[in-house]
Design a protein around this motif. Sequence first.
Motif, short mmCIF file in Angstrom:
data_model
loop_
_atom_site.label_atom_id
_atom_site.label_comp_id
_atom_site.label_asym_id
_atom_site.label_seq_id
_atom_site.Cartn_x
_atom_site.Cartn_y
_atom_site.Cartn_z
N TRP A 1 -39.37 1.16 68.12
CA TRP A 1 -40.23 -0.30 67.30
C TRP A 1 -39.84 -1.36 68.15
CZ3 TRP A 1 -35.99 -3.43 66.42
CH2 TRP A 1 -34.81 -2.97 66.30
N LEU A 2 -39.05 -1.46 69.21
CA LEU A 2 -38.91 -2.52 69.83
C LEU A 2 -40.14 -2.84 70.93
CD1 LEU A 2 -35.25 -2.00 71.31
CD2 LEU A 2 -35.94 -3.75 69.57
N LEU A 3 -40.95 -1.91 71.00
CA LEU A 3 -42.26 -1.86 71.70
C LEU A 3 -43.31 -2.86 71.18
CD1 LEU A 3 -42.22 1.75 73.32
CD2 LEU A 3 -41.58 -0.30 74.45
N PRO A 4 -44.38 -3.43 71.54
CA PRO A 4 -44.32 -3.31 72.98
C PRO A 4 -43.78 -4.30 73.81
CG PRO A 4 -46.18 -4.41 71.84
CD PRO A 4 -45.30 -3.99 70.90
N ASN A 5 -43.12 -5.30 72.99
CA ASN A 5 -42.42 -6.37 73.88
C ASN A 5 -40.73 -6.37 73.23
OD1 ASN A 5 -41.36 -8.59 75.03
ND2 ASN A 5 -43.06 -9.87 74.37
N PRO A 6 -39.93 -5.61 73.98
CA PRO A 6 -38.75 -5.37 73.66
C PRO A 6 -37.78 -6.73 73.61
CG PRO A 6 -39.37 -3.72 75.42
CD PRO A 6 -40.30 -4.65 75.25
N ARG A 7 -38.34 -7.63 74.69
CA ARG A 7 -37.40 -9.06 74.90
C ARG A 7 -37.54 -9.79 73.55
NH1 ARG A 7 -34.80 -12.67 77.87
NH2 ARG A 7 -34.67 -11.40 79.44
N ALA A 8 -39.01 -9.95 73.17
CA ALA A 8 -39.23 -10.61 71.96
C ALA A 8 -38.62 -10.08 70.87
CB ALA A 8 -40.51 -10.86 71.86
N HIS A 9 -38.71 -8.88 70.59
CA HIS A 9 -38.38 -8.07 69.37
C HIS A 9 -36.65 -8.44 69.40
CE1 HIS A 9 -41.79 -6.40 67.54
NE2 HIS A 9 -42.29 -5.95 68.82
N LEU A 10 -36.13 -8.09 70.39
CA LEU A 10 -34.45 -8.14 70.33
C LEU A 10 -34.09 -9.61 70.35
CD1 LEU A 10 -33.52 -5.76 73.30
CD2 LEU A 10 -32.84 -5.64 70.71
N LYS A 11 -34.81 -10.68 70.81
CA LYS A 11 -34.45 -12.00 70.55
C LYS A 11 -34.68 -12.42 69.18
CE LYS A 11 -35.36 -16.71 72.06
NZ LYS A 11 -36.17 -17.44 72.78
N LEU B 1 -19.47 -6.53 66.85
CA LEU B 1 -19.55 -6.39 68.24
C LEU B 1 -20.76 -7.23 68.56
CD1 LEU B 1 -18.38 -2.77 68.84
CD2 LEU B 1 -17.27 -4.79 68.69
N ASP B 2 -20.59 -8.37 69.19
CA ASP B 2 -21.68 -9.37 69.83
C ASP B 2 -22.29 -9.03 71.28
OD1 ASP B 2 -23.74 -11.23 69.49
OD2 ASP B 2 -22.24 -12.86 69.50
N VAL B 3 -23.50 -9.23 71.38
CA VAL B 3 -23.90 -8.88 72.79
C VAL B 3 -25.01 -9.72 73.12
CG1 VAL B 3 -25.49 -7.07 71.89
CG2 VAL B 3 -24.69 -7.08 74.47
N ASN B 4 -25.21 -10.40 74.14
CA ASN B 4 -26.42 -11.28 74.60
C ASN B 4 -27.68 -10.60 75.01
OD1 ASN B 4 -26.59 -10.66 77.45
ND2 ASN B 4 -24.76 -12.15 77.77
N LEU B 5 -28.57 -11.27 74.95
CA LEU B 5 -30.06 -10.61 75.06
C LEU B 5 -30.18 -9.82 76.21
CD1 LEU B 5 -33.07 -10.28 73.79
CD2 LEU B 5 -33.41 -12.29 74.80
N ASP B 6 -29.91 -10.48 77.31
CA ASP B 6 -29.93 -10.02 78.68
C ASP B 6 -29.17 -8.59 79.04
OD1 ASP B 6 -31.81 -11.98 79.83
OD2 ASP B 6 -30.19 -13.17 80.49
N GLN B 7 -28.02 -8.74 78.22
CA GLN B 7 -27.06 -7.30 78.26
C GLN B 7 -27.97 -6.37 77.53
OE1 GLN B 7 -24.17 -7.28 80.22
NE2 GLN B 7 -24.13 -5.05 79.80
N LEU B 8 -28.33 -6.57 76.51
CA LEU B 8 -28.93 -5.73 75.75
C LEU B 8 -30.38 -5.08 76.21
CD1 LEU B 8 -29.28 -6.78 71.94
CD2 LEU B 8 -28.05 -4.78 72.72
N LEU B 9 -31.09 -5.97 76.93
CA LEU B 9 -32.04 -5.21 77.72
C LEU B 9 -31.67 -4.30 78.85
CD1 LEU B 9 -34.28 -8.71 77.46
CD2 LEU B 9 -34.92 -6.34 76.29
N ARG B 10 -30.39 -4.36 79.65
CA ARG B 10 -30.00 -3.79 80.31
C ARG B 10 -29.41 -2.46 79.92
NH1 ARG B 10 -28.30 -8.67 83.02
NH2 ARG B 10 -26.27 -8.57 82.47
N ARG B 11 -29.13 -2.05 78.79
CA ARG B 11 -28.45 -1.06 78.06
C ARG B 11 -29.51 0.12 78.28
NH1 ARG B 11 -24.01 -3.14 74.92
NH2 ARG B 11 -23.23 -4.43 76.57
N GLU B 12 -28.86 1.03 78.94
CA GLU B 12 -29.99 2.17 79.31
C GLU B 12 -30.36 3.11 77.96
OE1 GLU B 12 -30.18 5.99 82.20
OE2 GLU B 12 -28.75 4.18 82.68
N GLY B 13 -31.71 3.33 77.93
CA GLY B 13 -32.14 3.99 76.76
C GLY B 13 -32.29 3.41 75.52
N LEU B 14 -32.04 1.90 75.43
CA LEU B 14 -32.16 1.36 74.14
C LEU B 14 -33.67 1.18 73.58
CD1 LEU B 14 -30.49 -0.29 72.06
CD2 LEU B 14 -31.27 -2.56 73.30
N VAL B 15 -34.58 1.08 74.49
CA VAL B 15 -35.67 1.24 74.00
C VAL B 15 -36.58 2.35 73.64
CG1 VAL B 15 -38.23 0.72 74.70
CG2 VAL B 15 -36.50 -0.97 75.38
#
Length: 170
Positions: free
Chosen positions: A120-130, A101-115
């Motif tokens: 471990w995604l903190l302090p920079n969720p975008r960089a870690h998820l990318k 199940l593939d998902v793009n970065l922007d969609q992942l960042l919008r998923r509520e509660g993910l962080v």
Amino acid sequence: MTGPALILVGPPGSGKSTVGRMAAERLGLEFRDFDDDIERVHGVPAGELVVKLGREKFQESEREILADLLPQHDGVLALGGGTPTAPGVAELLEPHHVVFLDVNLDQLLRREGLVTLHPWLLPNPRAHLKELLNTRRPVYAAVSAATIPTSERTPEDVLADVLATMPVTS
């Protein structure tokens, strides 16, 4: 062959648990979330266990638990986001029907509660998820029979595509 009828892989937040539960219900099978199995064995959530054991020991444990589970579970299994990257897991998955199940970065960042679920995604969720997506996507694709995009789609639409990949049994 014994083992799960369907195994879902993908990053955290890709919809593995949601679509997995729906697929199990539709197929009349049991659903299992592999993170729950890890917690049951160790008494600690998977995210905390990685920190406690370190990545290498955690992945060894994942492989061992999965090797025990696969022959016992004939339903739908959602693996942890990092499980397919553990040494030896690709070989364990080889005989099974695996869907990414593939998902793009922007969609992942919008998923509520993910962080909150994955601190471990903190302090920079975008960089870690990318980084996570770039590193894991080729692994997910390599162990899977099919890749289903989930971004901007309803779980019902994703489920239909997942079920369409299922091998026909006579």
